[in-house]
Write a protein that holds these residues in place. Sequence first.
Motif, PDB file in Angstrom:
ATOM      1  N   UNK A  66       1.023 -13.826  -9.927  1.00  0.00           N
ATOM      2  CA  UNK A  66       2.082 -12.922  -9.455  1.00  0.00           C
ATOM      3  C   UNK A  66       1.820 -11.507  -9.977  1.00  0.00           C
ATOM      4  N   UNK A  67       1.438 -11.399 -11.260  1.00  0.00           N
ATOM      5  CA  UNK A  67       1.102 -10.084 -11.834  1.00  0.00           C
ATOM      6  C   UNK A  67      -0.061  -9.453 -11.075  1.00  0.00           C
ATOM      7  N   UNK A  68      -1.042 -10.285 -10.737  1.00  0.00           N
ATOM      8  CA  UNK A  68      -2.228  -9.779 -10.022  1.00  0.00           C
ATOM      9  C   UNK A  68      -1.803  -9.169  -8.675  1.00  0.00           C
ATOM     10  N   UNK A  69      -0.934  -9.873  -7.959  1.00  0.00           N
ATOM     11  CA  UNK A  69      -0.516  -9.368  -6.644  1.00  0.00           C
ATOM     12  C   UNK A  69       0.371  -8.124  -6.777  1.00  0.00           C
ATOM     13  N   UNK A  70       1.239  -8.102  -7.792  1.00  0.00           N
ATOM     14  CA  UNK A  70       2.086  -6.913  -8.003  1.00  0.00           C
ATOM     15  C   UNK A  70       1.172  -5.708  -8.284  1.00  0.00           C
ATOM     16  N   UNK A  71       0.176  -5.929  -9.141  1.00  0.00           N
ATOM     17  CA  UNK A  71      -0.775  -4.851  -9.452  1.00  0.00           C
ATOM     18  C   UNK A  71      -1.484  -4.385  -8.179  1.00  0.00           C
ATOM     19  N   UNK A  72      -1.847  -5.343  -7.332  1.00  0.00           N
ATOM     20  CA  UNK A  72      -2.572  -4.975  -6.106  1.00  0.00           C
ATOM     21  C   UNK A  72      -1.719  -4.112  -5.182  1.00  0.00           C
ATOM     22  N   UNK A  73      -0.409  -4.342  -5.185  1.00  0.00           N
ATOM     23  CA  UNK A  73       0.463  -3.508  -4.346  1.00  0.00           C
ATOM     24  C   UNK A  73       0.513  -2.084  -4.885  1.00  0.00           C
ATOM     25  N   UNK A  74       0.508  -1.973  -6.218  1.00  0.00           N
ATOM     26  CA  UNK A  74       0.532  -0.637  -6.828  1.00  0.00           C
ATOM     27  C   UNK A  74      -0.778   0.096  -6.526  1.00  0.00           C
ATOM     28  N   UNK A  75      -1.902  -0.601  -6.676  1.00  0.00           N
ATOM     29  CA  UNK A  75      -3.193   0.065  -6.393  1.00  0.00           C
ATOM     30  C   UNK A  75      -3.301   0.415  -4.904  1.00  0.00           C
ATOM     31  N   UNK A  77      -0.820   1.288  -2.848  1.00  0.00           N
ATOM     32  CA  UNK A  77      -0.041   2.499  -2.537  1.00  0.00           C
ATOM     33  C   UNK A  77      -0.706   3.729  -3.171  1.00  0.00           C
ATOM     34  N   UNK A  78      -1.391   3.527  -4.307  1.00  0.00           N
ATOM     35  CA  UNK A  78      -2.123   4.637  -4.937  1.00  0.00           C
ATOM     36  C   UNK A  78      -3.304   5.076  -4.061  1.00  0.00           C
ATOM     37  N   UNK A  79      -3.950   4.092  -3.422  1.00  0.00           N
ATOM     38  CA  UNK A  79      -5.061   4.415  -2.513  1.00  0.00           C
ATOM     39  C   UNK A  79      -4.561   5.281  -1.365  1.00  0.00           C
ATOM     40  N   UNK A  80      -3.400   4.919  -0.846  1.00  0.00           N
ATOM     41  CA  UNK A  80      -2.838   5.669   0.283  1.00  0.00           C
ATOM     42  C   UNK A  80      -2.441   7.090  -0.150  1.00  0.00           C
ATOM     43  N   UNK A  81      -1.779   7.213  -1.303  1.00  0.00           N
ATOM     44  CA  UNK A  81      -1.375   8.559  -1.754  1.00  0.00           C
ATOM     45  C   UNK A  81      -2.615   9.416  -2.047  1.00  0.00           C
ATOM     46  N   UNK A  92     -11.112   5.423  -2.667  1.00  0.00           N
ATOM     47  CA  UNK A  92     -12.017   4.259  -2.646  1.00  0.00           C
ATOM     48  C   UNK A  92     -11.906   3.435  -3.936  1.00  0.00           C
ATOM     49  N   UNK A  93     -11.700   4.124  -5.059  1.00  0.00           N
ATOM     50  CA  UNK A  93     -11.554   3.392  -6.326  1.00  0.00           C
ATOM     51  C   UNK A  93     -10.287   2.521  -6.315  1.00  0.00           C
ATOM     52  N   UNK A  94      -9.188   3.113  -5.866  1.00  0.00           N
ATOM     53  CA  UNK A  94      -7.927   2.350  -5.841  1.00  0.00           C
ATOM     54  C   UNK A  94      -8.017   1.183  -4.866  1.00  0.00           C
ATOM     55  N   UNK A  95      -8.670   1.453  -3.720  1.00  0.00           N
ATOM     56  CA  UNK A  95      -8.791   0.377  -2.718  1.00  0.00           C
ATOM     57  C   UNK A  95      -9.696  -0.739  -3.244  1.00  0.00           C
ATOM     58  N   UNK A  96     -10.745  -0.343  -3.964  1.00  0.00           N
ATOM     59  CA  UNK A  96     -11.640  -1.354  -4.564  1.00  0.00           C
ATOM     60  C   UNK A  96     -10.854  -2.206  -5.558  1.00  0.00           C
ATOM     61  N   UNK A  97      -9.972  -1.553  -6.334  1.00  0.00           N
ATOM     62  CA  UNK A  97      -9.147  -2.303  -7.303  1.00  0.00           C
ATOM     63  C   UNK A  97      -8.244  -3.291  -6.563  1.00  0.00           C
ATOM     64  N   UNK A  98      -7.713  -2.875  -5.407  1.00  0.00           N
ATOM     65  CA  UNK A  98      -6.863  -3.766  -4.605  1.00  0.00           C
ATOM     66  C   UNK A  98      -7.667  -4.975  -4.130  1.00  0.00           C
ATOM     67  N   UNK A 216      -5.929  -9.887   5.010  1.00  0.00           N
ATOM     68  CA  UNK A 216      -5.698  -8.551   4.445  1.00  0.00           C
ATOM     69  C   UNK A 216      -6.946  -8.027   3.755  1.00  0.00           C
ATOM     70  N   UNK A 217      -7.650  -8.912   3.047  1.00  0.00           N
ATOM     71  CA  UNK A 217      -8.872  -8.491   2.346  1.00  0.00           C
ATOM     72  C   UNK A 217      -9.937  -8.021   3.344  1.00  0.00           C
ATOM     73  N   UNK A 218     -10.027  -8.713   4.474  1.00  0.00           N
ATOM     74  CA  UNK A 218     -11.014  -8.316   5.494  1.00  0.00           C
ATOM     75  C   UNK A 218     -10.701  -6.913   6.020  1.00  0.00           C
ATOM     76  N   UNK A 219      -9.422  -6.674   6.296  1.00  0.00           N
ATOM     77  CA  UNK A 219      -9.015  -5.360   6.815  1.00  0.00           C
ATOM     78  C   UNK A 219      -9.252  -4.271   5.759  1.00  0.00           C
ATOM     79  N   UNK A 220      -8.814  -4.545   4.520  1.00  0.00           N
ATOM     80  CA  UNK A 220      -8.979  -3.544   3.456  1.00  0.00           C
ATOM     81  C   UNK A 220     -10.461  -3.312   3.161  1.00  0.00           C
ATOM     82  N   UNK A 221     -11.249  -4.389   3.223  1.00  0.00           N
ATOM     83  CA  UNK A 221     -12.699  -4.256   3.025  1.00  0.00           C
ATOM     84  C   UNK A 221     -13.313  -3.354   4.080  1.00  0.00           C
ATOM     85  N   UNK A 222     -12.812  -3.470   5.309  1.00  0.00           N
ATOM     86  CA  UNK A 222     -13.308  -2.609   6.391  1.00  0.00           C
ATOM     87  C   UNK A 222     -12.969  -1.145   6.103  1.00  0.00           C
TER      88      UNK A 222
END
Lengths: 266, 69
Positions: A66-75, A77-81, A92-98, A216-222
């Motif tokens: 659950x912590x991992x997924x919460x962290x992924x949501x934060x990273x 939104x950081x990628x988008x900002x 790219x760094x934030x998206x890689x973290x996601x 979601x990973x496939x889309x984000x990877x793209x």
Amino acid sequence: MELEIPYTVTARPDTGSYNAKIGIWLFLASEVMLFGGLFSAYIFLRMGATHWPHHLLNVPIGLFNTFVLITSSITMVMAWTALKMRQFQSYRRWLAATLVCGVVFLGIKSMEYKDKFHHYGVILNNGQEITGHLEMTPAEALKSPTLRILPDAEDAGSFGYQLQSIFRRPATGEEKVLEIPKSDIQWWSNFTPRYSTYLATYFTMTGLHGLHILGGLLVLGFFWGPGAKLYRTNPEHLANRVEVAGLFWHFVDLVWIFLFPTLYLL
Amino acid sequence: MSLRQFHLVFVTVVTCLFLGMGGWSLKGYFDHQGGLLLWLGAGSFAGALLVVVYGAWFLRKTRRMGLIE
């Protein structure tokens, strides 16, 4: 003559949103109905059940995921900002973290599945249930007239025991192993969906959720890789696409936030 | 609804999860299911507070960036 699709970057005046955002919200509405249906099925199955198992799943592992997924949501939104601020490397760094968080989540989930597939339950002729790990290979168990099983400890459902069991397997003292003749057994199986309604519900809901994570990973990877080329020609269009992917990712994480207490705690 | 707004909804739900987790842990502790649950409960309530602080920080950051729709 080249036709350009309107409202991919700017908002459509009557809806106030660009095309993809309308599309993703319509899609997410259908997803709400899909998962809503499954949650409703869960409630009715549980209400109708005479027996519902508790503490079958490892809470510390579920909590960590659950912590991992919460962290992924934060990273996410950081990628988008970062993209909105035109900080491409940061994006790219934030998206890689996601992506890493998503992969870790699926890795842990598959370990949980593996653990369940190696966990067995035996229903004796008198109706008593014994759960534990086989002290023989499944092939041997099928042929043998007796089942050798190491039963779960009495406090196996406690948080402390579950936490310890992540790092070391409970001691397999020979004296603790039960030898049960098959003539005394009504039914036995490993913890797969056929074992109980609870496990069928668990595998259906978490399996479908896992597929969403994979999608979601496939889309984000793209968007981390080939899709990021759009930044050179139209960064705002890429930001919109990433926002839409982020909405999907948040939805999938939100589903887990409801799944975790439903399946692990209650 | 933008990603910014949806993220704030997400933060709210996560806060509720931590509060619920804290309640679940304390109930388990008082039912004598192990001392670790007291720590988990305290950690969960601290986590809820941390998420609220993060939410406020995120709100301020995105306001400064002009990401309000």
